[in-house]
Design a protein around this motif. Structure first.
Motif, short mmCIF file in Angstrom:
data_model
loop_
_atom_site.label_atom_id
_atom_site.label_comp_id
_atom_site.label_asym_id
_atom_site.label_seq_id
_atom_site.Cartn_x
_atom_site.Cartn_y
_atom_site.Cartn_z
N UNK A 392 0.83 -1.21 0.00
CA UNK A 392 0.00 0.00 0.00
C UNK A 392 0.86 1.26 0.00
N UNK A 393 1.85 1.31 0.90
CA UNK A 393 2.65 2.52 1.06
C UNK A 393 3.94 2.51 0.24
N UNK A 394 4.20 1.38 -0.49
CA UNK A 394 5.41 1.27 -1.31
C UNK A 394 6.65 1.56 -0.48
N UNK A 395 6.81 0.78 0.57
CA UNK A 395 7.93 0.99 1.48
C UNK A 395 9.26 0.73 0.78
N UNK A 396 10.31 1.47 1.14
CA UNK A 396 11.63 1.26 0.52
C UNK A 396 12.36 0.05 1.09
N UNK A 397 11.74 -0.68 2.01
CA UNK A 397 12.34 -1.88 2.58
C UNK A 397 11.22 -2.85 2.91
N UNK A 398 11.59 -4.06 3.27
CA UNK A 398 10.60 -5.09 3.59
C UNK A 398 10.93 -5.70 4.95
N UNK A 399 9.95 -5.66 5.87
CA UNK A 399 10.10 -6.27 7.18
C UNK A 399 9.03 -7.34 7.33
N UNK A 400 9.43 -8.56 7.60
CA UNK A 400 8.47 -9.65 7.73
C UNK A 400 7.89 -9.68 9.13
N UNK A 401 6.65 -10.18 9.22
CA UNK A 401 6.04 -10.37 10.53
C UNK A 401 6.78 -11.40 11.36
N UNK A 402 7.42 -12.37 10.68
CA UNK A 402 8.20 -13.38 11.39
C UNK A 402 9.35 -12.74 12.16
N UNK A 403 10.04 -11.80 11.52
CA UNK A 403 11.16 -11.14 12.20
C UNK A 403 10.69 -10.34 13.40
N UNK A 404 9.52 -9.68 13.27
CA UNK A 404 8.97 -8.93 14.41
C UNK A 404 8.63 -9.87 15.56
N UNK A 405 7.99 -11.00 15.23
CA UNK A 405 7.62 -11.96 16.26
C UNK A 405 8.85 -12.52 16.97
N UNK A 406 9.88 -12.88 16.19
CA UNK A 406 11.11 -13.41 16.78
C UNK A 406 11.78 -12.37 17.65
N UNK A 407 11.87 -11.14 17.15
CA UNK A 407 12.57 -10.08 17.87
C UNK A 407 11.89 -9.79 19.21
N UNK A 408 10.57 -9.60 19.19
CA UNK A 408 9.85 -9.29 20.43
C UNK A 408 9.85 -10.49 21.36
N UNK A 409 9.68 -11.70 20.81
CA UNK A 409 9.69 -12.90 21.64
C UNK A 409 11.01 -13.12 22.35
N UNK A 410 12.12 -12.91 21.64
CA UNK A 410 13.45 -13.07 22.26
C UNK A 410 13.67 -12.00 23.32
N UNK A 411 13.23 -10.78 23.04
CA UNK A 411 13.38 -9.70 24.03
C UNK A 411 12.59 -10.02 25.30
N UNK A 412 11.37 -10.54 25.15
CA UNK A 412 10.57 -10.91 26.32
C UNK A 412 11.23 -12.04 27.10
N UNK A 413 11.72 -13.06 26.38
CA UNK A 413 12.35 -14.20 27.04
C UNK A 413 13.61 -13.79 27.80
N UNK A 414 14.43 -12.94 27.17
CA UNK A 414 15.67 -12.50 27.81
C UNK A 414 15.38 -11.62 29.02
N UNK A 415 14.43 -10.68 28.88
CA UNK A 415 14.11 -9.81 30.01
C UNK A 415 13.52 -10.61 31.18
N UNK A 416 12.73 -11.65 30.86
CA UNK A 416 12.18 -12.49 31.93
C UNK A 416 13.29 -13.26 32.65
N UNK A 417 14.30 -13.70 31.90
CA UNK A 417 15.42 -14.42 32.52
C UNK A 417 16.25 -13.49 33.40
N UNK A 418 16.47 -12.26 32.93
CA UNK A 418 17.20 -11.28 33.74
C UNK A 418 16.40 -10.94 34.99
N UNK A 419 15.09 -10.79 34.83
CA UNK A 419 14.24 -10.47 35.98
C UNK A 419 14.24 -11.58 37.02
#
Length: 442
Positions: A392-419
């Motif tokens: 729709x917006x003709x973005x100059x790059x492509x970000x997959x939903x998979x990468x967002x899910x992995x990134x947020x999931x890993x951040x949650x897992x790591x922060x929970x381990x630190x906590x």
């Protein structure tokens, strides 16, 4: 101020500090390897060839995402952790269907070590296959589009290129295991996380260049940023959500002691299948994409089909349907309601208001189907939303939903381990004044 104080508490625990510094050190080594080009490749011509082809798509795009852009740069870490992830998925599926591997899983720690060793062997074999296929792909580019791309071609190049990329992939696999053993978080996930985050400067640069050239409106750019922020917030909310099924254990008198009588619960996550359905659907869709891509230069009438399968609305519709199918498929394989109901019955437990045995198994199946639908729609929307935004917006790059899910999931897992480390040493939680609480689905 509270967040800064809690962040400072991390460095008051020597063991946690060592783990974090070790993880950062390994990730730095990994990113250094990502910048070392493979032998015999003209990287400038390769970059020009990929710009003409609008980058990677399909299966190569997935591996490029997992490797943090190393595949497109053709470095010694070009394959990244991708072969090991694929091997892990294959072994996980085989352990649910092959009786001998299923028996190893039930043997505990010894069985897991044997399966991990099998996974490593399979990862090396997959690395050889991927690297050799990539060498054939580069030779084809050298002949058809970019003469001079390779310093020399032939069997010698194929063998040397395959060897260098296989060794690099094996080293990345070893680095991931070191993080799991001596660092913080899961090693494979942390390496993928580092690769995804490392591409953020490129995305920001692409947006700035598009704004300067007038190809992107500033209001559209702000809407895109807000949209991705809302997607990340949605992932956090739904990944922490679960349905808690209460379980009551009856009292048992053995000798002069009374056992049981306590209440507990079984948590069923909204997203019970994780990111696996997205990976499976992309792998299946990549087969026709790969076949059409092989013949599109010979048969021009295939060009509209190839364009539609390279991230268009048709591709998104097929991907959404396959994600829903694979969510139910993977949940049916990973969870056995009958076995879970039998284990509760053997332990003297029951769900209030439901008879133990078959009725309990039927209740679990009913709950999994209801939660599975929510999780399937959530994964499907998450996977196709970035594609639709790009169209729709003709973005100059492509970000997959998979990468967002992995990134947020890993951040949650790591922060929970630190906590968990902070709370264990009687400090307040990392993200708040208490533990990260899950959202309960009613």
């Amino acid at each position: 101020m509270i967040l800064l104080k809690n962040f400072g508490n991390i460095f008051k625990i020597p063991e946690l500090t060592r783990k974090i510094l070790f993880t950062l050190g390994v990730l730095i080594v990994y990113r250094i390897g990502v910048s070392i080009p493979a032998i015999g490749i003209n990287t400038e011509l390769l970059a020009g060839a990929f710009q003409k082809k609008a980058g990677f798509g399909g299966l190569l795009g997935y591996f490029d995402m997992v490797s943090g852009g190393a595949l497109q740069l053709c470095t010694i870490f070009a394959l990244g952790i991708g072969p090991y992830i694929t091997a892990s998925i294959m072994m996980q599926m085989l352990s649910l269907t092959v009786p001998s591997l299923e028996a190893l899983v039930k043997e505990g720690e010894y069985g897991r070590k044997i399966i991990n060793q099998y996974t490593r062997y399979l990862a090396v074999l997959l690395s050889i296959a991927y690297a050799f296929s990539y060498s054939l792909y580069l030779e084809n580019l050298n002949v058809t589009q970019s003469p001079g791309l390779l310093v020399s071609s032939g069997l010698g190049f194929k063998l040397l290129f395959t060897l260098s990329l296989t060794v690099g992939s094996t080293l990345v696999m070893w680095l991931g295991e070191q993080i799991s053993l001596f660092g913080i978080g899961n090693g494979s996930s942390m390496i993928i996380f580092a690769g995804i985050v490392a591409r953020f400067p490129f995305y920001i640069k692409s947006i700035i260049e598009a704004l300067r050239d007038g190809r992107l409106n500033i209001l559209v750019a702000l809407l895109i940023l807000v949209g991705f922020a809302l997607l990340a917030a949605c992932i956090v909310y739904l990944e922490k959500g679960d349905r808690k099924i209460p379980v009551q254990y009856a009292r048992r008198i053995i000798g002069q002691r009374v056992y049981g009588g306590q209440s507990t619960y079984i948590p069923f996550k909204i997203n019970t299948a994780g990111v696996m359905p997205v990976i499976f659907s992309q792998a299946l869709l990549n087969i026709p994409v790969f076949i059409v891509g092989m013949f599109v230069d010979r048969w021009k009438w295939l060009r509209p089909v190839a364009d539609a399968l390279q991230g268009g609305f048709l591709y998104s519709a097929f991907e959404f349907a396959l994600i829903i199918f694979f969510t139910y498929f993977y949940t049916a394989i990973a969870f056995n309601p009958t076995e879970l109901a039998d284990n509760i019955k053997k332990g003297g437990g029951f769900i209030p208001g439901i008879r133990p045995g078959k009725q309990t198994a039927d209740f679990f199946d009913y709950i999994l189907n209801r939660i599975g639908l929510v999780g399937a729609v959530y994964l499907g929307v998450l996977a196709i939303t970035p594609n639709i935004l790009s169209i729709i917006f003709k973005l100059p790059f492509s970000v997959s939903g998979t990468s967002l899910l992995i990134m947020v999931g890993v951040a949650l897992e790591t922060s929970a381990q630190i906590e968990a480390y902070l709370i264990e040493h009687k400090y307040e939680g990392f993200l708040s004044s208490g533990r990260i609480k899950s959202k309960v689905a009613r």
